[in-house]
Write a protein that holds these residues in place. Structure first.
Motif, PDB file in Angstrom:
ATOM      1  N   ILE A 122       0.786  -1.251   0.063  1.00  0.00           N
ATOM      2  CA  ILE A 122       0.046   0.111   0.099  1.00  0.00           C
ATOM      3  C   ILE A 122       0.838   1.092  -0.028  1.00  0.00           C
ATOM      4  CG2 ILE A 122      -0.394   0.440   2.382  1.00  0.00           C
ATOM      5  CD1 ILE A 122      -3.353   0.809   1.705  1.00  0.00           C
ATOM      6  N   VAL A 123       1.974   1.133   0.550  1.00  0.00           N
ATOM      7  CA  VAL A 123       3.087   2.413   0.482  1.00  0.00           C
ATOM      8  C   VAL A 123       3.419   2.706  -1.034  1.00  0.00           C
ATOM      9  CG1 VAL A 123       5.160   3.061   1.132  1.00  0.00           C
ATOM     10  CG2 VAL A 123       4.031   2.082   2.620  1.00  0.00           C
ATOM     11  N   ASN A 124       3.855   1.497  -1.849  1.00  0.00           N
ATOM     12  CA  ASN A 124       3.984   1.876  -3.167  1.00  0.00           C
ATOM     13  C   ASN A 124       2.748   2.500  -3.926  1.00  0.00           C
ATOM     14  OD1 ASN A 124       6.564   0.856  -2.644  1.00  0.00           O
ATOM     15  ND2 ASN A 124       5.998  -1.155  -3.430  1.00  0.00           N
ATOM     16  N   LYS A 125       1.500   1.947  -3.677  1.00  0.00           N
ATOM     17  CA  LYS A 125       0.495   2.489  -4.387  1.00  0.00           C
ATOM     18  C   LYS A 125       0.082   3.933  -4.129  1.00  0.00           C
ATOM     19  CE  LYS A 125      -1.824  -2.032  -4.856  1.00  0.00           C
ATOM     20  NZ  LYS A 125      -2.772  -2.960  -4.650  1.00  0.00           N
ATOM     21  N   ILE A 126       0.317   4.286  -2.836  1.00  0.00           N
ATOM     22  CA  ILE A 126      -0.198   5.662  -2.214  1.00  0.00           C
ATOM     23  C   ILE A 126       0.940   6.626  -2.826  1.00  0.00           C
ATOM     24  CG2 ILE A 126      -0.206   7.064  -0.266  1.00  0.00           C
ATOM     25  CD1 ILE A 126      -1.541   5.010   1.268  1.00  0.00           C
ATOM     26  N   ALA A 230     -11.399   0.764   4.081  1.00  0.00           N
ATOM     27  CA  ALA A 230     -12.158   0.442   2.835  1.00  0.00           C
ATOM     28  C   ALA A 230     -11.988   1.568   1.674  1.00  0.00           C
ATOM     29  CB  ALA A 230     -13.627   0.078   3.278  1.00  0.00           C
ATOM     30  N   VAL A 231     -12.041   2.892   2.312  1.00  0.00           N
ATOM     31  CA  VAL A 231     -12.113   4.039   1.379  1.00  0.00           C
ATOM     32  C   VAL A 231     -10.723   4.117   0.563  1.00  0.00           C
ATOM     33  CG1 VAL A 231     -12.097   6.654   1.031  1.00  0.00           C
ATOM     34  CG2 VAL A 231     -13.785   5.359   2.573  1.00  0.00           C
ATOM     35  N   ILE A 232      -9.613   3.935   1.349  1.00  0.00           N
ATOM     36  CA  ILE A 232      -8.089   3.689   0.928  1.00  0.00           C
ATOM     37  C   ILE A 232      -8.251   2.888   0.016  1.00  0.00           C
ATOM     38  CG2 ILE A 232      -5.617   3.650   1.413  1.00  0.00           C
ATOM     39  CD1 ILE A 232      -6.350   5.061   4.037  1.00  0.00           C
ATOM     40  N   ASP A 233      -8.622   1.565   0.142  1.00  0.00           N
ATOM     41  CA  ASP A 233      -8.331   0.386  -0.745  1.00  0.00           C
ATOM     42  C   ASP A 233      -8.972   0.927  -1.911  1.00  0.00           C
ATOM     43  OD1 ASP A 233      -6.935  -1.150   1.105  1.00  0.00           O
ATOM     44  OD2 ASP A 233      -8.491  -2.057   1.752  1.00  0.00           O
ATOM     45  N   ALA A 234     -10.247   1.422  -1.853  1.00  0.00           N
ATOM     46  CA  ALA A 234     -11.062   1.539  -3.155  1.00  0.00           C
ATOM     47  C   ALA A 234     -10.219   2.688  -3.992  1.00  0.00           C
ATOM     48  CB  ALA A 234     -12.359   2.113  -2.819  1.00  0.00           C
ATOM     49  N   MET A 235      -9.532   3.811  -3.153  1.00  0.00           N
ATOM     50  CA  MET A 235      -8.725   4.844  -3.984  1.00  0.00           C
ATOM     51  C   MET A 235      -7.730   4.310  -4.563  1.00  0.00           C
ATOM     52  SD  MET A 235      -9.302   7.726  -1.095  1.00  0.00           S
ATOM     53  CE  MET A 235      -8.634   9.205  -1.971  1.00  0.00           C
ATOM     54  N   VAL A 236      -7.054   3.142  -4.003  1.00  0.00           N
ATOM     55  CA  VAL A 236      -5.670   2.787  -4.598  1.00  0.00           C
ATOM     56  C   VAL A 236      -5.823   1.448  -5.529  1.00  0.00           C
ATOM     57  CG1 VAL A 236      -4.326   3.504  -2.493  1.00  0.00           C
ATOM     58  CG2 VAL A 236      -5.041   1.237  -2.704  1.00  0.00           C
ATOM     59  N   SER A 238      -6.814   0.957  -8.372  1.00  0.00           N
ATOM     60  CA  SER A 238      -6.646   1.434  -9.661  1.00  0.00           C
ATOM     61  C   SER A 238      -5.245   2.062  -9.985  1.00  0.00           C
ATOM     62  CB  SER A 238      -7.632   2.213 -10.507  1.00  0.00           C
ATOM     63  OG  SER A 238      -7.802   3.498 -10.111  1.00  0.00           O
ATOM     64  N   SER A 239      -4.695   1.682  -8.698  1.00  0.00           N
ATOM     65  CA  SER A 239      -3.188   2.602  -8.645  1.00  0.00           C
ATOM     66  C   SER A 239      -2.315   2.168  -9.886  1.00  0.00           C
ATOM     67  CB  SER A 239      -2.399   1.996  -7.403  1.00  0.00           C
ATOM     68  OG  SER A 239      -1.156   2.454  -7.236  1.00  0.00           O
ATOM     69  N   SER A 240      -1.667   3.218 -10.422  1.00  0.00           N
ATOM     70  CA  SER A 240      -1.054   2.648 -11.518  1.00  0.00           C
ATOM     71  C   SER A 240       0.257   1.878 -11.297  1.00  0.00           C
ATOM     72  CB  SER A 240      -0.062   3.996 -12.476  1.00  0.00           C
ATOM     73  OG  SER A 240       0.454   4.780 -11.403  1.00  0.00           O
ATOM     74  N   LYS A 241       0.694   0.672 -12.069  1.00  0.00           N
ATOM     75  CA  LYS A 241       1.804  -0.048 -11.553  1.00  0.00           C
ATOM     76  C   LYS A 241       3.138   0.386 -11.962  1.00  0.00           C
ATOM     77  CE  LYS A 241      -1.393  -4.066 -11.953  1.00  0.00           C
ATOM     78  NZ  LYS A 241      -1.563  -5.429 -12.684  1.00  0.00           N
ATOM     79  N   THR A 242       3.168   1.350 -12.602  1.00  0.00           N
ATOM     80  CA  THR A 242       4.561   1.788 -12.898  1.00  0.00           C
ATOM     81  C   THR A 242       4.596   3.274 -12.488  1.00  0.00           C
ATOM     82  OG1 THR A 242       4.184   2.599 -15.222  1.00  0.00           O
ATOM     83  CG2 THR A 242       5.277   0.233 -14.613  1.00  0.00           C
ATOM     84  N   GLU A 243       5.628   3.957 -12.325  1.00  0.00           N
ATOM     85  CA  GLU A 243       5.646   5.416 -12.086  1.00  0.00           C
ATOM     86  C   GLU A 243       5.894   6.093 -13.431  1.00  0.00           C
ATOM     87  OE1 GLU A 243       8.213   7.357  -8.920  1.00  0.00           O
ATOM     88  OE2 GLU A 243       7.833   5.360  -7.691  1.00  0.00           O
ATOM     89  N   GLU A 244       4.631   6.475 -13.922  1.00  0.00           N
ATOM     90  CA  GLU A 244       4.641   7.241 -14.943  1.00  0.00           C
ATOM     91  C   GLU A 244       4.883   8.637 -14.516  1.00  0.00           C
ATOM     92  OE1 GLU A 244       1.905   6.273 -18.030  1.00  0.00           O
ATOM     93  OE2 GLU A 244       1.597   4.120 -17.310  1.00  0.00           O
TER      94      GLU A 244
END
Length: 270
Positions: A122-126, A230-236, A238-244
């Protein structure tokens, strides 16, 4: 005694320790490289909390329960887990439930909300640059500012070989304002204000995504609720998998009509 309700498929258990994927775990099991309670494991086996699992003779531990904390960091605390640094955030929080680390950072002279966890995913996604998660701050500077200052802050300021992304900035008093960022450049707010000829005298983060500082006194922490997570999980989700990255491939824009960072300030009478 282990019951059906608290057992986990062996391949899932192995993958959740972070050792490998489920598919690779299946290969290890099929190859006879996994033992459960001293016996060679078979495909489809389920394990529980009391079972000993070994891969190639090495014992595996179940992944610890995920921990998510909100902490009101005081000024003077350093956002590092290095025990050699006095006043590190782990030492300050004094959490006894296992190893934790901060999600991002707040400068030592800054205060306010920072999240801590033991969940590296979750650190990476945020923190990934392209995910635009909001962080809200209350800032006080050393002199009164005009509307032009607010306009410059909100439209973008050239720092660190780039131009900051547009953001929401609102006056809260003659010398203070609130600002909502979706970037995390090094000392971003301090550099932005310094470019425009002001110095930050107080910087406090009051919100990260859906988590606010409400109810937390300086130096206090609390666990995030299941509803908040639950809100954070929903927000992340669709987190991008690469640092564009928002800065990659972006050319710095000219700073038309703005002060040079080294130009002298023209102070107003307070």
């Amino acid at each position: 005694m282990t019951t059906e309700t608290n057992t986990t498929r062996l391949n899932k258990f192995i993958s959740e320790t972070g050792m490998c994927s489920r598919r690779e775990a299946d290969r290890l099991i099929e190859g006879g490289l996994v033992q459960v309670n001293g016996a060679v494991a078979v495909m489809g086996l389920k394990v529980g909390p009391g079972d000993e699992v070994k891969v190639r003779g090495k014992s595996l531990r179940a992944k610890p329960k995920a921990v998510y904390l909100a902490y009101n960091k005081p000024v003077g605390i350093t956002c590092t887990t290095d025990p050699k640094i006095h006043g590190n955030i782990v030492e300050a929080v004094k959490y006894r439930g296992g190893r934790i680390f901060p999600i991002g950072r707040l400068d030592k002279p800054s205060e306010g909300l920072i999240l801590l966890t033991n969940d590296g995913d979750i650190v990476n996604k945020i923190l990934r640059a392209g995910n635009a998660h909001e962080k809200e701050y209350r800032v006080t500077v050393d002199q009164p500012f005009d509307d032009a200052f607010l306009q410059h802050m909100s439209s973008g300021v050239p720092i660190l070989d780039t131009v900051t992304q547009p953001c929401t900035v609102q006056r809260t008093s003659a010398k203070s304002f609130s600002i909502v960022l979706t970037q995390g450049l090094n000392r971003q707010i301090r550099r932005m204000t310094e470019y425009l000829g002001y110095n930050v005298v107080k910087l406090k983060r009051v919100r990260v995504m859906n988590i606010s500082l409400d109810g937390l006194k300086t130096g206090q922490w609390r666990e995030l609720s299941s509803q908040e997570m639950a809100v954070i999980d929903a927000m992340v989700a669709s987190s991008s998998k690469t640092e564009e990255a928002s800065t990659q491939g972006r050319k710095p824009q000219p700073a038309v009509g703005r002060r040079s960072p080294r130009s002298p300030r023209k102070r107003r009478a307070s």
